[in-house]
Each structure stands twice: as C-alpha cells, then as structure tokens.
Design a protein around this motif. Structure first.
Motif, PDB file in Angstrom:
ATOM      1  N   ILE A  59      26.080 -24.572 -21.545  1.00  0.00           N
ATOM      2  CA  ILE A  59      27.408 -24.205 -22.050  1.00  0.00           C
ATOM      3  C   ILE A  59      28.000 -23.030 -21.271  1.00  0.00           C
ATOM      4  CG2 ILE A  59      28.637 -23.269 -24.049  1.00  0.00           C
ATOM      5  CD1 ILE A  59      26.669 -24.885 -25.809  1.00  0.00           C
ATOM      6  N   VAL A  60      27.196 -21.978 -21.072  1.00  0.00           N
ATOM      7  CA  VAL A  60      27.712 -20.785 -20.380  1.00  0.00           C
ATOM      8  C   VAL A  60      28.029 -21.102 -18.921  1.00  0.00           C
ATOM      9  CG1 VAL A  60      27.166 -18.437 -19.627  1.00  0.00           C
ATOM     10  CG2 VAL A  60      26.544 -19.193 -21.933  1.00  0.00           C
ATOM     11  N   GLY A  61      27.094 -21.768 -18.228  1.00  0.00           N
ATOM     12  CA  GLY A  61      27.320 -22.112 -16.822  1.00  0.00           C
ATOM     13  C   GLY A  61      28.523 -23.025 -16.652  1.00  0.00           C
ATOM     14  N   GLY A  62      28.613 -24.063 -17.483  1.00  0.00           N
ATOM     15  CA  GLY A  62      29.715 -25.010 -17.381  1.00  0.00           C
ATOM     16  C   GLY A  62      31.052 -24.390 -17.722  1.00  0.00           C
ATOM     17  N   ALA A  63      31.098 -23.579 -18.793  1.00  0.00           N
ATOM     18  CA  ALA A  63      32.360 -22.953 -19.201  1.00  0.00           C
ATOM     19  C   ALA A  63      32.854 -21.965 -18.148  1.00  0.00           C
ATOM     20  CB  ALA A  63      32.183 -22.258 -20.547  1.00  0.00           C
ATOM     21  N   CYS A  64      31.948 -21.133 -17.643  1.00  0.00           N
ATOM     22  CA  CYS A  64      32.331 -20.170 -16.605  1.00  0.00           C
ATOM     23  C   CYS A  64      32.888 -20.896 -15.377  1.00  0.00           C
ATOM     24  CB  CYS A  64      31.139 -19.306 -16.202  1.00  0.00           C
ATOM     25  SG  CYS A  64      30.683 -18.064 -17.409  1.00  0.00           S
ATOM     26  N   TYR A  65      32.203 -21.958 -14.972  1.00  0.00           N
ATOM     27  CA  TYR A  65      32.644 -22.690 -13.777  1.00  0.00           C
ATOM     28  C   TYR A  65      34.014 -23.317 -14.003  1.00  0.00           C
ATOM     29  CZ  TYR A  65      32.870 -25.962  -9.927  1.00  0.00           C
ATOM     30  OH  TYR A  65      33.289 -26.647  -8.819  1.00  0.00           O
ATOM     31  N   TYR A  66      34.225 -23.889 -15.164  1.00  0.00           N
ATOM     32  CA  TYR A  66      35.514 -24.541 -15.447  1.00  0.00           C
ATOM     33  C   TYR A  66      36.672 -23.554 -15.316  1.00  0.00           C
ATOM     34  CZ  TYR A  66      39.249 -26.940 -17.922  1.00  0.00           C
ATOM     35  OH  TYR A  66      40.456 -27.508 -18.252  1.00  0.00           O
ATOM     36  N   PHE A  67      36.550 -22.411 -15.976  1.00  0.00           N
ATOM     37  CA  PHE A  67      37.667 -21.456 -15.966  1.00  0.00           C
ATOM     38  C   PHE A  67      37.824 -20.758 -14.616  1.00  0.00           C
ATOM     39  CE2 PHE A  67      36.916 -21.831 -20.570  1.00  0.00           C
ATOM     40  CZ  PHE A  67      38.217 -22.111 -20.970  1.00  0.00           C
TER      41      PHE A  67
END
Length: 497
Positions: free
Chosen positions: A433-441
């Motif tokens: 969740i943290v890795g994916g969310a950071c990358y998206y934004f």
C-alpha cells in the motif's frame, strides 16, 4: 537517413517479448509447477510454528486466507507477462528506469539465488538419506553439488524442460505427500496427540488473534518474491489472442495461483504442522528419519528431492537467471544467468547459515512487497495496462528518465520498504500500500509531468496493448518501420533504437 548503430545492450535475445508461438505452458502445466514450488522447508516451518499457539484447523484457515490473498496479487501482476510477453526486469524499466531497474531486480535475484541454495541443501539431505539406505553412502555435500548441477542443467534447457519435469514430478509429489501425512499422523497418534486439537502452548484472546495474523502474513510474505517477478514465468503461459475479458485471458494464471497454489500450500502446511506435533520438528526429513525406515523412508524422501527440484527451477533459478541476464546485457545469455544463480546460491553456504538465512529472506520478501505495489500502480492505475514496449528496449527512449533512473520509483520503493520493516506483522500489505500509493502520487503529479509517457498521453489500445489486440511485440518490425513513422508524421517521441 538514419545511421546504423550498435545493437542496444537492452536487447538481449533472452529478454525480448515472448510472442504467441513461444507460449508453451498450459493451464495444467502451470498448476503442476505450483504443486512443486510450494513444497519447501519454509512452508513446513510456517505450519510447525503455527501449531505452537493454534490448533491445526485455525492454522489451515489462516493459510487459506493468506494464500488466496497473495494469489490475487500474483494473478494481477502476471497479466504483464500474459498481455505483453515481458519479463520482470524488462517491465521494471518502466517504473524504475533502464538503469534503475537493476537495483531492485538484483535484490530479488540474490534472494532467489539464496533460496536456491537453501532448497538444494534441503533436497541434498533427503538425497543423502536415500543413498544411505540403498548403498550406505553418507556425504551430503557431494549430494549438494550433484543436485545443484542437475537442477541448473534442467533450467538452462528452457521453460519447456522445466514444465515437463513439473508434469512428471507433480503427481508423484501429491501421492507421496498423502502417504507422508498418514505416516506422521500415525506417529502423533502413538504419542497420544490428536493432530486436529493439539497445540503446544495454546494462545487465547488477543494472543490467539495475533498468532492467526502471523500465519496469514507469513504465507503472503513468503510468496511476495514471486508476486513481484511472476511475469518472468507468466509470459510463457498460453493465452487467447483478441480476448478483452481479463479473467478469460488470464485463466491459466488464475487457476494456478488461486486454486492449485492455495490447495497445495495448505496441505504442505498441514504436513509441517503434523511433523511438529509428531516429533517436535517441522523438518519432514528429520521427522521421517525418526518415524520411518527402509524403503518406505526412501520413497518419502524421494518426494522431498523431486519437490525441491521443481521448486528451484521455476520459482528461483528462472527469475534469478533472467535478472542476471538483464544486468549483463546482450553478451550474457540466459544459461550464463542460470549458472550465476547457482554460484551465488552456493557461495552463501546455506548449510552453515541455515538458521539465519530464512528470517533474512523473509525480510527481503517484505521489502519486495513494495515493488509489487509499485508494479500494480504503474501498470493498472497509471498506464492502464498499455505499455510503450518498443521504448523499453531503447537507450534513449522515454524510460531513460534522468540518467536511466526513475527517481519516483526508487523513492517509493525505499519508503514502502522502510514502512514494511517497522510493521513486520503486516509487512506485505504495508509495503504494497505505501509503496504503491507513494509511486502513484509522485509519478502522476510530479515525475510524469516532467517525463511524458506516450501510453499515458495517448492511451491507444492499438498502439500500446499486446495480446488483447492480437499483437506480438516484434522489435525488428518496429526498427524497420521507424523511418516510415517519422515520414508520415505519426507520434514518435523516441530518438534511438
């Protein structure tokens, strides 16, 4: 007139997209590969550790939840290989850059190599037991090197050779594992322990719930490594052209990851648990040597050998070899990557670091969960499954970013990995969740504003989808037609093949 240049180091023949004719793995074949892959010492260890605090039915329930959960993630990422025929290290050029891909990829490659060493050691002890029964031979180190060499040769012969071995090994593994369960259950019964109710130190209340979660996330974290690099295998799975239904297109991967894997993993968790209940040791090699004798023991140990062989070739050597081939470039073929994986897996001396290396590798699995999150965000949320595949193989294409590095990807990976480290009980979900969310934004609102991505700016199915629109990505055809594209005024944001 475009001048002829040297072939790009990114275009290693073993890393080119796999077309329809190169997809040889059937749905049954992939399921059989899973049967072999889950029979490893760490799987038995999860079962053995689980029944210390929980009765076996709760361990089974937690395992089913964890394996189905990770199976969903594996199936999602597998679409990269099925849709575009791309391997893990090649697609990683999109979220990490043509050079940045090497950093997280090598972490996975080394982890896979170390697992190869551990599983080879595990299988070598079983092989040594068989030879000791038959011939009185007792030298596990010789068995280790022989076993390692045979596995590496099998893998170097290609994915079809790996699938054929799995087809032969899987039915044998299933039958012998049932027999193994019966032998261990009888031993537990003679000790007065009911395998379905016994727990060494039964936990209650919040402690029981925590133990339940540990089993769930142990199963998820263990397969986080394959969830990241499943495209390396899934690009060889047969899939129909022109199929726009995601579930129908990914049927082979779904049946393997959501049916074959959870069922087999759960049964092997049971064997590890019953082994611990029977003799207080989750290692079935040790448990069987204490409970069985003669040819019965030999047959049971044979299952361990076949299982480690099947596990290593598909889950460890192929991913590691593909990664090393990507790092080495066009002059470092797949077979060289195979033997590099063997050398690395042997150099760590798994027989002397055995007690330390498994926690380390499970920690690496938590780190790699951030990569799974980044791959999901990049492929589904940002590019929406469309990929400018030709540019993945260009030194100066859109994936060069800043000096070959996608800073958004590396920053997100570090943040996700650190977060998973500090919350180990939920490491996979936290990292994802943290890795994916950071990358998206970071990508959507910063990095991709600076480095435009063709498939995001112009989300065309015909240009950027693969098997869904019936396309096999052929780099030779793209190179030949590049001048025509430029002359016709068609979009072409890259400059160097």
């Amino acid at each position: 007139m475009r001048s002829r240049s040297k072939p790009s180091y990114l275009k290693s023949p073993d890393l080119l997209p796999i077309g329809q004719e190169g997809r040889k793995i059937t749905t049954l074949g992939f399921s059989f590969m899973w049967v072999g892959m889950v029979v490893v010492l760490a799987t038995f260890a999860i079962g053995g550790a689980g029944v210390i605090s929980l009765p076996l039915p709760l361990v089974i329930l937690a395992t089913i939840i964890g394996t189905v959960g990770i199976g969903i993630f594996i199936s999602l990422i597998a679409d990269i290989g099925i849709e575009h025929g791309l391997s893990f290290p090649v697609y990683m050029r999109a979220p990490f850059g043509t050079l940045g891909t090497h950093i997280p990829s090598i972490v996975r490659g080394v982890a896979a190599s170390m697992w190869f060493g551990i599983n080879t050691y595990f299988g070598a002890t079983a092989m040594n037991g068989i030879l000791n029964i038959i011939y009185g031979f007792d030298n596990w180190l010789v068995c280790f090197f022989i076993f390692a060499f045979v596995q590496l040769i099998n893998t170097a012969l290609g994915i079809k050779a790996v699938e054929r071995f799995a087809d032969l090994a899987a039915p044998t593994i299933i039958l012998i594992s049932i027999w193994m369960y019966m032998e261990l259950s009888n031993t537990a019964a003679t000790e007065g322990r009911d395998v379905w109710t016994w727990a060494e130190n039964p936990a209650t209340g919040a402690a029981a719930f925590t133990a339940f979660l540990v089993v769930i996330f142990s199963n998820m974290g263990f397969w986080a490594t394959l969830a990241a690099d499943i495209p390396t295998i899934s690009r060889f799975i047969k899939a129909p052209k022109f199929e726009r239904n995601w579930f129908k297109r990914n049927k082979g991967a779904l049946i393997g990851s959501l049916v074959a894997m959870p069922i087999t993993q759960t049964f092997m968790i049971i064997i590890g648990a019953v082994a611990y209940i029977a003799v207080q040791n989750y290692d079935p090699v040790v448990a069987l040597q204490e409970t069985a004798t003669g040819w019965v023991l030999g047959v049971l140990l044979l299952m361990i050998v076949l299982a480690q062989w099947s596990t290593n070739t598909a889950a460890n050597v192929i991913p590691a070899a593909t990664i090393y081939s990507n790092v080495g470039g066009s002059k470092f073929p797949f077979w060289a990557g195979v033997f590099t994986a063997g050398i690395v897996g042997t150099a760590v001396q798994p027989w002397s670091l055995f007690g330390v290396i498994i926690p380390v590798l499970l920690f690496i699995g938590g780190i790699l969960s951030a990569i799974v999150g980044i791959l999901f965000a990049d492929y589904y949320l940002l590019r929406k499954r469309r990929v400018n595949v030709y540019d993945l193989y260009k030194k100066h294409g859109q994936y060069k970013f800043d000096g070959g590095v996608n800073v958004a990807g590396l920053l997100s990976w570090v943040i996700g990995a650190v977060a998973s480290y500090f919350i180990p009980s939920y490491s996979f979900l936290v990292g994802f969740i943290v890795g994916g969310a950071c990358y998206y934004f970071l990508s959507k609102y910063w990095y991709f504003q600076k480095y435009k991505q063709a498939e995001i700016e112009d989300p065309s199915d015909e240009k950027y989808l693969g098997i869904t629109v019936g396309r096999d990505w052929n780099l030779d055809e793209e190179s030949a037609s590049a001048p025509l594209k430029e002359a016709s005024g068609a979009p072409n944001i890259t400059v160097d093949p």
